[in-house]
Design a protein around this motif. Structure first.
Motif, PDB file in Angstrom:
ATOM      1  N   TYR A  54       6.107  76.518  52.615  1.00 29.56           N
ATOM      2  CA  TYR A  54       4.892  76.977  53.293  1.00 29.56           C
ATOM      3  C   TYR A  54       4.781  76.448  54.719  1.00 29.56           C
ATOM      4  O   TYR A  54       4.236  77.131  55.604  1.00 29.56           O
ATOM      5  N   TYR A  78       4.229  85.088  53.027  1.00 32.72           N
ATOM      6  CA  TYR A  78       4.705  83.904  52.314  1.00 32.72           C
ATOM      7  C   TYR A  78       3.769  83.551  51.152  1.00 32.72           C
ATOM      8  O   TYR A  78       4.226  83.092  50.101  1.00 32.72           O
ATOM      9  N   LEU A  79       2.478  83.783  51.340  1.00 32.75           N
ATOM     10  CA  LEU A  79       1.527  83.501  50.270  1.00 32.75           C
ATOM     11  C   LEU A  79       1.756  84.426  49.088  1.00 32.75           C
ATOM     12  O   LEU A  79       1.537  84.032  47.934  1.00 32.75           O
ATOM     13  N   THR A 117      -6.283  81.231  49.132  1.00 33.29           N
ATOM     14  CA  THR A 117      -6.028  79.809  48.895  1.00 33.29           C
ATOM     15  C   THR A 117      -7.330  79.080  48.559  1.00 33.29           C
ATOM     16  O   THR A 117      -8.394  79.405  49.087  1.00 33.29           O
ATOM     17  N   ARG A 172      10.765  82.238  48.817  1.00 30.03           N
ATOM     18  CA  ARG A 172      10.079  81.838  50.054  1.00 30.03           C
ATOM     19  C   ARG A 172      11.005  80.986  50.915  1.00 30.03           C
ATOM     20  O   ARG A 172      11.115  81.202  52.136  1.00 30.03           O
ATOM     21  N   ARG A 181      -2.800  78.447  45.831  1.00 32.38           N
ATOM     22  CA  ARG A 181      -3.074  79.869  46.018  1.00 32.38           C
ATOM     23  C   ARG A 181      -3.710  80.428  44.749  1.00 32.38           C
ATOM     24  O   ARG A 181      -3.562  79.872  43.652  1.00 32.38           O
ATOM     25  N   THR A 214      -2.448  78.715  54.253  1.00 33.81           N
ATOM     26  CA  THR A 214      -1.458  78.466  53.210  1.00 33.81           C
ATOM     27  C   THR A 214      -1.526  77.000  52.783  1.00 33.81           C
ATOM     28  O   THR A 214      -1.947  76.143  53.566  1.00 33.81           O
ATOM     29  N   ARG A 217       2.014  84.727  57.391  1.00 30.52           N
ATOM     30  CA  ARG A 217       1.473  83.785  56.395  1.00 30.52           C
ATOM     31  C   ARG A 217       1.131  84.487  55.082  1.00 30.52           C
ATOM     32  O   ARG A 217       1.403  83.953  53.997  1.00 30.52           O
ATOM     33  N   GLN A 218       0.506  85.668  55.151  1.00 33.17           N
ATOM     34  CA  GLN A 218       0.169  86.372  53.911  1.00 33.17           C
ATOM     35  C   GLN A 218       1.421  86.775  53.157  1.00 33.17           C
ATOM     36  O   GLN A 218       1.452  86.753  51.926  1.00 33.17           O
TER      37      GLN A 218
END
Length: 521
Positions: A473, A492-493, A224, A501, A248, A149, A489-490
């Motif tokens: 992030y 949040y991405l 990313t 977020r 991203r 991220t 993590r994905q």
């Protein structure tokens, strides 16, 4: 017709690389020894400790591992061992000489037109950002089994043949060096299974796949852009590369699959960035519901975002590895020293690359999302809306708890303050000291917190919306060691905005803090 020189070298190098990796599999145990993970400051000693990623084995394996050759009879002499090592050095020297010639030729040929003879997949133009669209063209993709991220830092141990080829190609091109990071569950080996869910896809392909909601593990289409800031070559052919994820993206068009994946990718700003400021041709939020207008705002937001990159990592920080030799020995990689520059990017002390920006108005910051989409009046829905409707971009799920409040309608400035209050409570309860790379994101007006302020506050020219995005992030990283924060993590991405977020992160900190308090009551 004669075969072009670069194309001939390309096929020859691929053949030698294939033979090289087969030989390594016989004689050399693979090295997976870099701590690609989390380093945090200890309160008691003010030093860094590393928690290695599950993606890596942190043991230093010997260059010559156990094999049929290593179990030779005792009557082999030292001369035989010396001869084997000499031949290995000569072989590697020949490989390196060919690599140098090949990649230098490829770099020179990438700017020339040559459409005769064998296909040459190494002379693609370097990645270029299209100002009118925010699309980054010809981005090589590093498809692996973990997620990166923006705002993080990582040290890559590149040992697979197709990826050493990718990175050597990138390093032969002019700076800045960009490579795309895309999550592939199980790593590159899953791409060889011929299961469609692991295929590289564009966002259009993903929306057309009816199985995407049924299959939990799939190749991601949102990844990313990473910037390479330093690297070293190893004697055994590996590359050690320091990277900083910065933006991203979503895969827009596949350029090639072999020998490594290359794609044109659309940089995806957060929703707030599309509104800061609005282009003259899109004077209100309603006009951004048509992609003909939204793409103007998107391209402008991407241009602004790339303008922050020089400030968002300290280019003076290099790998703590010797620069006196061209190829480093396989043994003796200083893991603890490398851990000190991971897992987050240090901001630059030089803010000359930043431009003074007008902060967004309170009216924009407090504006809530429309509950119902407006009519498009003959236009087309914006990309962001298509991705959200199709489930590629989606709000993180709400986590209910005794002290948890759904914050999805709270404005982003309030969310930032509430999250810092929650971080303060978390650090006081756990005696955890925030690393400076996160602490510097604290707004200057929050001087009433229990935790100490940053040693080096961010520049006044660094905009608050970018600071808030980075916090959204990086703050989740502190919870990755507990069940409620692991493997997200994905998620949040894929969040469409900084606001949702931050809200999702805050909800999880509030739940963790309430559980900690309940243990002492």
């Amino acid at each position: 017709m004669a075969v072009p020189t670069a194309a001939c070298c390309s096929w020859l190098l691929l053949s030698i690389n294939a033979a090289y990796w087969i030989l390594l599999s016989l004689d050399v145990a693979p090295f997976h020894g870099l701590p690609a993970a989390h380093a945090f400051v200890s309160r008691s000693t003010n030093t860094y400790y590393a928690r290695p990623s599950s993606s890596f084995d942190t043991k230093h394996l010997p260059l010559f591992g156990s094999s049929s050759r290593s179990s030779r009879s005792n009557d082999n002499t030292d001369d035989d061992e010396d001869d084997l090592e000499r031949r290995e050095r000569e072989r590697m020297a020949a490989v390196r000489a060919l690599q140098k010639t090949f990649y230098q030729s490829s770099a020179a040929d990438s700017s020339s037109d040559d459409d005769g003879g064998l296909p040459d997949t190494t002379t693609l133009a370097p990645p270029q950002l299209q100002p009118s669209t925010g699309i980054l063209t010809n981005l090589g993709l590093w498809r692996v089994g973990w997620v990166e991220t923006p705002g993080r830092a990582n040290c890559l141990n590149v040992h697979e043949g197709q990826y050493t080829h990718l990175f050597e190609t990138v390093l032969s091109q002019p700076k800045p060096w960009y490579v795309g990071h895309l999550h592939l569950p199980g790593g590159f080996k899953m791409a060889r299974t011929e299961e469609e869910r692991y295929d590289l896809k564009t966002w259009r392909d993903e929306l057309d796949d009816d199985l995407r909601f049924q299959q939990k593990e799939r190749s991601a289409v949102v990844g990313t852009v990473m910037r390479i800031s330093d690297y070293r070559r190893m004697e055994d052919g590996r590359l050690i590369i320091l990277v900083h994820p910065q933006e991203r993206f979503v895969v827009d068009r596949i350029v090639q699959h072999f020998p490594y994946s290359v794609a044109d990718v659309q940089i995806l700003p957060d929703a707030e960035e599309l509104l800061l400021p609005l282009p003259q041709s899109a004077t209100n939020k309603r006009s951004l519901l048509d992609d003909n207008f939204c793409k103007i705002a998107r391209a402008a937001a991407v241009q602004r975002a790339f303008g922050y990159h020089e400030y968002e990592y300290d280019s003076t920080i290099k790998l703590p590895l010797s620069e006196d030799v061209e190829y480093l020995p396989a043994e003796g990689i200083p893991q603890e020293a490398i851990a000190k520059i991971l897992p987050f990017a240090f901001y630059s002390k030089d803010d000359s690359s930043l431009q003074v920006e007008d902060e967004p108005s309170e009216e924009i910051n407090n504006e809530k999302e429309e509950e119902e989409p407006l009519s498009f009046a003959g236009g087309s829905p914006p990309l962001e809306q298509l991705l959200k409707n199709g489930g590629i971009l989606q709000d993180p799920p709400f986590v209910p708890g005794p002290e948890t409040i759904n914050r999805r309608t709270t404005d982003v400035n309030t969310l930032e303050t509430l999250l810092w209050l929650a971080l303060d409570d978390f650090c006081q309860s756990t005696r955890f000291v925030l690393p400076e790379e996160i602490l510097c994101l604290m707004p200057p007006e929050l001087d009433y917190l229990e935790m100490a302020g940053p040693a080096q506050p961010l520049s006044d020219k660094y905009p608050s919306h970018r600071r808030q995005q980075r916090l959204s992030y990086l703050a989740p990283a502190l919870l990755e060691g507990v069940e409620i924060g692991a493997g997200l993590r994905q998620m949040y991405l894929n969040a469409p905005s900084t606001q949702v977020r931050l809200a999702a992160v805050l909800e999880r900190y509030e739940l963790v803090n309430s559980n900690i308090i309940s243990q002492f009551q």
